[in-house]
Design an enzyme around this catalytic site. Structure first.
Site, mmCIF file in Angstrom:
data_model
loop_
_atom_site.group_PDB
_atom_site.id
_atom_site.type_symbol
_atom_site.label_atom_id
_atom_site.label_comp_id
_atom_site.label_asym_id
_atom_site.label_seq_id
_atom_site.Cartn_x
_atom_site.Cartn_y
_atom_site.Cartn_z
ATOM 1 N N GLY A 22 -4.006 3.294 1.211
ATOM 2 C CA GLY A 22 -4.548 3.280 1.482
ATOM 3 C C GLY A 22 -3.314 2.915 3.357
ATOM 4 C CG ASN A 36 -1.883 -0.856 1.614
ATOM 5 O OD1 ASN A 36 -2.728 -2.194 -0.294
ATOM 6 N ND2 ASN A 36 -1.890 -2.099 2.122
ATOM 7 C CG HIS A 67 4.513 -2.057 5.299
ATOM 8 N ND1 HIS A 67 4.704 -0.466 4.920
ATOM 9 C CD2 HIS A 67 3.917 -2.652 4.784
ATOM 10 C CE1 HIS A 67 2.904 -0.338 5.504
ATOM 11 N NE2 HIS A 67 2.773 -1.395 5.397
HETATM 12 P P1 DGP Z 1 -0.391 -0.373 5.841
HETATM 13 O O1 DGP Z 1 -1.596 -0.767 6.087
HETATM 14 O O2 DGP Z 1 -0.280 -1.083 4.669
HETATM 15 O O3 DGP Z 1 0.259 0.091 6.204
HETATM 16 O O4 DGP Z 1 0.146 -1.517 6.925
HETATM 17 C C1 DGP Z 1 0.835 -1.074 8.272
HETATM 18 C C2 DGP Z 1 0.365 -2.835 8.833
HETATM 19 O O5 DGP Z 1 1.137 -3.125 10.042
HETATM 20 C C3 DGP Z 1 -1.535 -3.081 9.513
HETATM 21 O O6 DGP Z 1 -1.648 -3.997 8.568
HETATM 22 C C4 DGP Z 1 -1.054 -3.515 10.838
HETATM 23 C C5 DGP Z 1 0.458 -3.436 11.388
HETATM 24 N N1 DGP Z 1 1.158 -2.971 12.252
HETATM 25 C C6 DGP Z 1 0.661 -1.863 13.179
HETATM 26 N N2 DGP Z 1 1.400 -1.325 13.911
HETATM 27 C C7 DGP Z 1 1.940 -2.847 14.038
HETATM 28 C C8 DGP Z 1 2.855 -3.160 15.407
HETATM 29 O O7 DGP Z 1 2.633 -2.275 16.021
HETATM 30 N N3 DGP Z 1 3.032 -4.252 15.551
HETATM 31 C C9 DGP Z 1 3.222 -4.998 14.277
HETATM 32 N N4 DGP Z 1 3.855 -6.407 14.423
HETATM 33 N N5 DGP Z 1 2.294 -4.426 12.938
HETATM 34 C C10 DGP Z 1 0.809 -3.440 13.337
#
Ligand code: DGP
Length: 114
Positions: free
Chosen positions: A93, A87, A100
Protein backbone atom coordinates in the site's frame (compact mmCIF):
# COMPACT_ATOMS: atom_id res chain seq x y z
CA UNK A 1 18.00 13.94 -3.92
CA UNK A 2 15.69 12.31 -6.46
CA UNK A 3 14.22 15.21 -8.43
CA UNK A 4 11.15 13.14 -9.33
CA UNK A 5 10.38 12.30 -5.69
CA UNK A 6 7.61 14.21 -3.88
CA UNK A 7 9.16 13.70 -0.44
CA UNK A 8 12.64 14.75 -1.64
CA UNK A 9 11.00 17.97 -2.87
CA UNK A 10 9.36 18.46 0.54
CA UNK A 11 12.67 17.86 2.34
CA UNK A 12 14.34 20.34 -0.01
CA UNK A 13 11.64 22.95 0.69
CA UNK A 14 10.43 22.99 -2.92
CA UNK A 15 6.99 21.85 -1.74
CA UNK A 16 5.64 23.25 1.55
CA UNK A 17 4.92 21.02 4.53
CA UNK A 18 4.26 21.38 8.23
CA UNK A 19 7.64 20.35 9.58
CA UNK A 20 7.74 18.92 13.08
CA UNK A 21 11.36 17.73 13.25
CA UNK A 22 14.61 17.96 11.33
CA UNK A 23 18.19 16.94 11.94
CA UNK A 24 21.16 16.09 9.75
CA UNK A 25 19.68 12.80 8.58
CA UNK A 26 15.95 12.87 9.31
CA UNK A 27 12.97 15.01 8.34
CA UNK A 28 9.43 14.78 9.72
CA UNK A 29 6.21 16.55 8.75
CA UNK A 30 2.47 16.22 9.28
CA UNK A 31 0.60 13.92 6.93
CA UNK A 32 -1.72 15.77 4.54
CA UNK A 33 -4.47 13.24 5.29
CA UNK A 34 -4.20 12.57 9.03
CA UNK A 35 -5.68 9.34 10.37
CA UNK A 36 -5.44 10.41 14.02
CA UNK A 37 -4.88 13.63 16.00
CA UNK A 38 -1.14 13.07 15.56
CA UNK A 39 -0.04 11.71 12.18
CA UNK A 40 3.55 12.50 11.34
CA UNK A 41 5.68 11.09 8.52
CA UNK A 42 9.26 10.40 9.60
CA UNK A 43 11.80 9.79 6.85
CA UNK A 44 15.48 9.70 6.07
CA UNK A 45 16.64 12.69 4.03
CA UNK A 46 18.57 10.30 1.82
CA UNK A 47 16.34 8.91 -0.91
CA UNK A 48 15.66 5.25 -0.13
CA UNK A 49 12.70 4.05 -2.15
CA UNK A 50 11.20 1.56 0.29
CA UNK A 51 11.93 -0.85 3.12
CA UNK A 52 13.11 -3.53 0.72
CA UNK A 53 16.05 -1.23 -0.14
CA UNK A 54 17.39 -1.13 3.45
CA UNK A 55 20.86 -2.64 3.65
CA UNK A 56 24.09 -2.55 5.68
CA UNK A 57 25.08 0.77 4.10
CA UNK A 58 21.91 2.69 4.98
CA UNK A 59 20.29 0.88 7.91
CA UNK A 60 21.74 3.32 10.46
CA UNK A 61 19.38 5.90 8.96
CA UNK A 62 16.45 3.72 9.99
CA UNK A 63 17.76 3.82 13.55
CA UNK A 64 18.00 7.60 13.27
CA UNK A 65 14.37 7.70 12.12
CA UNK A 66 13.31 5.76 15.21
CA UNK A 67 15.34 8.04 17.47
CA UNK A 68 13.34 10.87 15.92
CA UNK A 69 10.10 8.93 16.43
CA UNK A 70 10.81 8.78 20.17
CA UNK A 71 11.60 12.50 20.34
CA UNK A 72 8.54 13.50 18.31
CA UNK A 73 6.25 11.20 20.29
CA UNK A 74 7.45 12.84 23.49
CA UNK A 75 7.07 16.35 22.04
CA UNK A 76 3.57 15.52 20.80
CA UNK A 77 2.49 14.21 24.21
CA UNK A 78 2.07 10.56 23.23
CA UNK A 79 3.05 9.18 26.63
CA UNK A 80 0.15 6.71 26.50
CA UNK A 81 1.45 5.13 23.31
CA UNK A 82 1.42 5.32 19.57
CA UNK A 83 1.76 3.22 16.43
CA UNK A 84 4.50 3.26 13.77
CA UNK A 85 3.60 1.92 10.33
CA UNK A 86 5.64 1.41 7.19
CA UNK A 87 3.95 0.52 3.92
CA UNK A 88 6.30 -1.10 1.41
CA UNK A 89 5.63 -1.54 -2.27
CA UNK A 90 2.45 -2.10 -4.22
CA UNK A 91 1.04 -4.91 -2.10
CA UNK A 92 2.00 -3.03 1.07
CA UNK A 93 0.00 0.00 0.00
CA UNK A 94 2.93 2.39 -0.41
CA UNK A 95 1.92 5.44 -2.47
CA UNK A 96 5.06 7.60 -2.19
CA UNK A 97 8.27 5.76 -3.03
CA UNK A 98 10.52 7.38 -0.44
CA UNK A 99 10.93 5.30 2.72
CA UNK A 100 8.80 6.78 5.51
CA UNK A 101 7.31 5.79 8.81
CA UNK A 102 3.82 6.88 9.83
CA UNK A 103 3.80 7.94 13.50
CA UNK A 104 0.17 7.83 14.58
CA UNK A 105 -1.36 8.59 17.95
CA UNK A 106 -3.25 11.02 20.12
CA UNK A 107 -6.23 8.74 20.62
CA UNK A 108 -6.91 5.10 21.47
CA UNK A 109 -6.14 3.44 18.17
CA UNK A 110 -8.47 0.89 16.68
CA UNK A 111 -7.97 -2.72 15.75
CA UNK A 112 -4.47 -3.99 15.27
CA UNK A 113 -3.41 -5.12 11.80
CA UNK A 114 -1.41 -8.03 13.21
P1 DGP B 1 2.07 5.74 2.00
O1 DGP B 1 0.70 5.43 1.49
O2 DGP B 1 2.49 4.84 3.13
O3 DGP B 1 3.10 5.82 0.89
O4 DGP B 1 1.96 7.17 2.66
C1 DGP B 1 2.06 8.37 1.95
C2 DGP B 1 1.45 9.43 2.81
O5 DGP B 1 1.91 10.68 2.33
C3 DGP B 1 -0.06 9.50 2.79
O6 DGP B 1 -0.56 9.21 4.10
C4 DGP B 1 -0.41 10.92 2.39
C5 DGP B 1 0.91 11.64 2.52
N1 DGP B 1 1.13 12.66 1.52
C6 DGP B 1 1.08 12.51 0.18
N2 DGP B 1 1.37 13.66 -0.44
C7 DGP B 1 1.61 14.57 0.54
C8 DGP B 1 1.98 15.96 0.53
O7 DGP B 1 2.14 16.61 -0.50
N3 DGP B 1 2.14 16.54 1.75
C9 DGP B 1 1.98 15.86 2.93
N4 DGP B 1 2.15 16.53 4.06
N5 DGP B 1 1.65 14.55 2.96
C10 DGP B 1 1.46 13.93 1.79
Amino acid sequence: MDHNCLFCKIINGDIPSTKVYEDEDVFAFRDINPQAPVHVLVLPKKHIACASQINAENSALVGKCFEAVAKIASAEGLEKGFRVINNCGKDGGQSVMHLHFHLIGGRKLSEKII
